[in-house]
Design a protein around this motif. Sequence first.
Motif, mmCIF file in Angstrom:
data_model
loop_
_atom_site.group_PDB
_atom_site.id
_atom_site.type_symbol
_atom_site.label_atom_id
_atom_site.label_comp_id
_atom_site.label_asym_id
_atom_site.label_seq_id
_atom_site.Cartn_x
_atom_site.Cartn_y
_atom_site.Cartn_z
ATOM 1 N N LEU B 260 0.826 -1.216 0.000
ATOM 2 C CA LEU B 260 0.000 0.000 0.000
ATOM 3 C C LEU B 260 0.856 1.260 0.000
ATOM 4 O O LEU B 260 0.563 2.223 -0.698
ATOM 5 C CB LEU B 260 -0.895 0.017 1.245
ATOM 6 C CG LEU B 260 -2.267 -0.598 1.102
ATOM 7 C CD1 LEU B 260 -2.995 -0.546 2.430
ATOM 8 C CD2 LEU B 260 -3.077 0.137 0.043
ATOM 9 N N ALA B 261 1.914 1.237 0.803
ATOM 10 C CA ALA B 261 2.677 2.463 1.025
ATOM 11 C C ALA B 261 3.826 2.617 0.044
ATOM 12 O O ALA B 261 4.599 3.541 0.153
ATOM 13 C CB ALA B 261 3.220 2.473 2.449
ATOM 14 N N GLY B 262 3.934 1.736 -0.925
ATOM 15 C CA GLY B 262 5.051 1.821 -1.858
ATOM 16 C C GLY B 262 6.341 1.505 -1.141
ATOM 17 O O GLY B 262 6.466 0.449 -0.544
ATOM 18 N N ASP B 263 7.286 2.450 -1.161
ATOM 19 C CA ASP B 263 8.561 2.180 -0.517
ATOM 20 C C ASP B 263 8.502 2.437 0.985
ATOM 21 O O ASP B 263 9.523 2.504 1.652
ATOM 22 C CB ASP B 263 9.685 3.009 -1.161
ATOM 23 C CG ASP B 263 9.374 4.491 -1.149
ATOM 24 O OD1 ASP B 263 8.231 4.846 -0.842
ATOM 25 O OD2 ASP B 263 10.275 5.283 -1.453
ATOM 26 N N THR B 265 7.836 5.012 2.933
ATOM 27 C CA THR B 265 8.446 6.178 3.565
ATOM 28 C C THR B 265 7.346 6.959 4.269
ATOM 29 O O THR B 265 6.173 6.663 4.131
ATOM 30 C CB THR B 265 9.105 7.101 2.532
ATOM 31 O OG1 THR B 265 8.158 7.356 1.500
ATOM 32 C CG2 THR B 265 10.341 6.477 1.955
ATOM 33 N N GLY B 266 7.734 7.953 4.990
ATOM 34 C CA GLY B 266 6.780 8.867 5.610
ATOM 35 C C GLY B 266 5.947 8.209 6.688
ATOM 36 O O GLY B 266 6.363 7.241 7.303
ATOM 37 N N LEU B 268 3.276 6.357 6.655
ATOM 38 C CA LEU B 268 2.851 4.967 6.520
ATOM 39 C C LEU B 268 3.939 3.996 6.934
ATOM 40 O O LEU B 268 3.659 2.952 7.508
ATOM 41 C CB LEU B 268 2.417 4.694 5.094
ATOM 42 C CG LEU B 268 0.911 4.766 4.907
ATOM 43 C CD1 LEU B 268 0.562 4.718 3.448
ATOM 44 C CD2 LEU B 268 0.226 3.649 5.662
#
Lengths: 226, 374
Positions: B260-263, B265-266, B268
Amino acid sequence: MKTELLCQPASTVARLTLAVGESVTCEVGAMIAMSDGLTVNTTSRSRGGGGFMQGVRRVFSGESFFLNHFHADRDGAHLIIGPSMLGDIVHHRMSGGTVVVQGSSWLASGPGIEIDTTFQGLGKALLSGESVFWVKCTGQGDLLLNSFGAIYAMDVDGEYVVDTGHIVAFEDTLSFAMTKASESLIGSLLGGEGFVCRFKGRGRLWCQSHNPPAFGAELGPKLLPR
Amino acid sequence: MAQFPGGVFDDGLPDGRAAASLVPGPEAVEARLDSGAVFVIGYDSLRMEFGGATGRMLFLRGAEPRLTLFSEAPGLLEAIAAAGGPASAGAVAGARAGQAQTRKTHLRNWGIALAVLVALWFTVPPIFRVMVDGAVQQLPLSVDVKLGELASSEMAGLGPAITDEAVAGFATEIVERLRPGLPPEIQALDLKVTVIESTQVNAFALPGGRMAVLSGLLKKADGVDMVAGVMAHELMHVRHRHGMRHIVRAAGVITALTVLAGDATGLLGIAAEGAALAALTSYSREMEAEADLDGVRLAAAAGFDPAGMPAFFRKLSEIAPDSQAPEALSWMSSHPRHDERIAALEAAIPGLVRAESTPMKHTLEAARAALKGD
Ligand SMILES: [Zn+2]
């Protein structure tokens, strides 16, 4: 400050030549080499106030907590900077206004530019795979951005669509929203595009040729375990 | 006159744009550039709308199609309304209507997102559970054993093992009496129990069947049925492979969040780590309920009094409030929600058939006498 881009375009580095009294703020770890006549100090704040919280917010955007400030004590002192990923660098002279920069694409900026972070919405972050926080550069002076792969600038007037993961930066006179690439959700998922970023308004937009998460997903399984 | 920092788009400008100060006057808005140039849009042709990256930037357009003024400075719209009076009223109303429309769309989108989230909340966990159970069934029990071996070093860190026959034999005899009630593949495991010298009131089972009883538990228990109840509960964690399910579940949550969050980062990324940590700290409520109810049945089938388990829970919750050392009751902290559990157990007990019991060769009294201190 004189900015020259060397070794373009695949592994570009920037050579910044400063006059006495001039300074430049860089991403931590961006410095490759430097001449004498430069003093470096590391702080969590860009220009004016902010400080600690600015640093914390920067971490959420994918940048470092700290920033390096290079100050020239003599004319002609220079430093060479480069990004951690392979790719190109673009030099933009800001004459006021704000440029919103995607997470790790900010490389360096002159003292007239304030660096802060801006919230781009949880929904957008979830759909685009980009960070929730972006770097916001406001003011006048030199701004250096780095890309993964090649970088190109585009003056948008009206509407423009960019695939997720390919945005480097955009001027804040542009608005952007996540939309489906094709009419139906299934269609856009099958098309491999899923969601795209739709920019509206007038302003400059910088895109990169490669998408870091997609590149990682492609390369990862091919690497031999050690 | 008030000035608002902003900018101008015009094809005649070198870059197509320039920074400017916006000044609302009685008949028009002026944009003054540092170069001295001035751009003017009269109120008679003025149209305004909010937009830009934040949605809070005001764009002003007039009769000249290629000229746009913009500013994000707060109070500009109010200043135009005040300076222009009736002349700018139409344009101001237009901007406010557009803003209200945007807010409505925004609210609707969030409503849809929330509805989707709620729907997922109710459908994903059951599907996920079925998938986890399926995955665990595919894994042989030898994986549980390996996992238990990895964790056993932590067990050794709790304190010295008590080898005295009166103590070790007592715990082993309880396990041997419980063993026939377990399925054959679990009976085939090395169900070894160790009594560890510790003030803590605790017992646990590692995946694969190794168990530990801390001597504090033997001191606090009122009878063999209480000890047997706790051990039957722990054996049921082994039998239902709760440790494996727990790990597969946590791995699934991390994978899903990463997708869901891709890589990742941030925010998530941080949420994903938090969720993984939370998932690994203790068994779920359903797992504990399963261990309770099947455990009490196992104890009864082995001839122990099934009331021993709820009685022990009750005793723990009674001594907990005035306990000087809450860590001494660590079994409680990893097994919370006593009242519900006691109620569920006591409701189940009348339906159980207690097997005929023969006297234990090793007694709790003898085991206690062999323990140091007290
Ligand atoms: Zn338990």
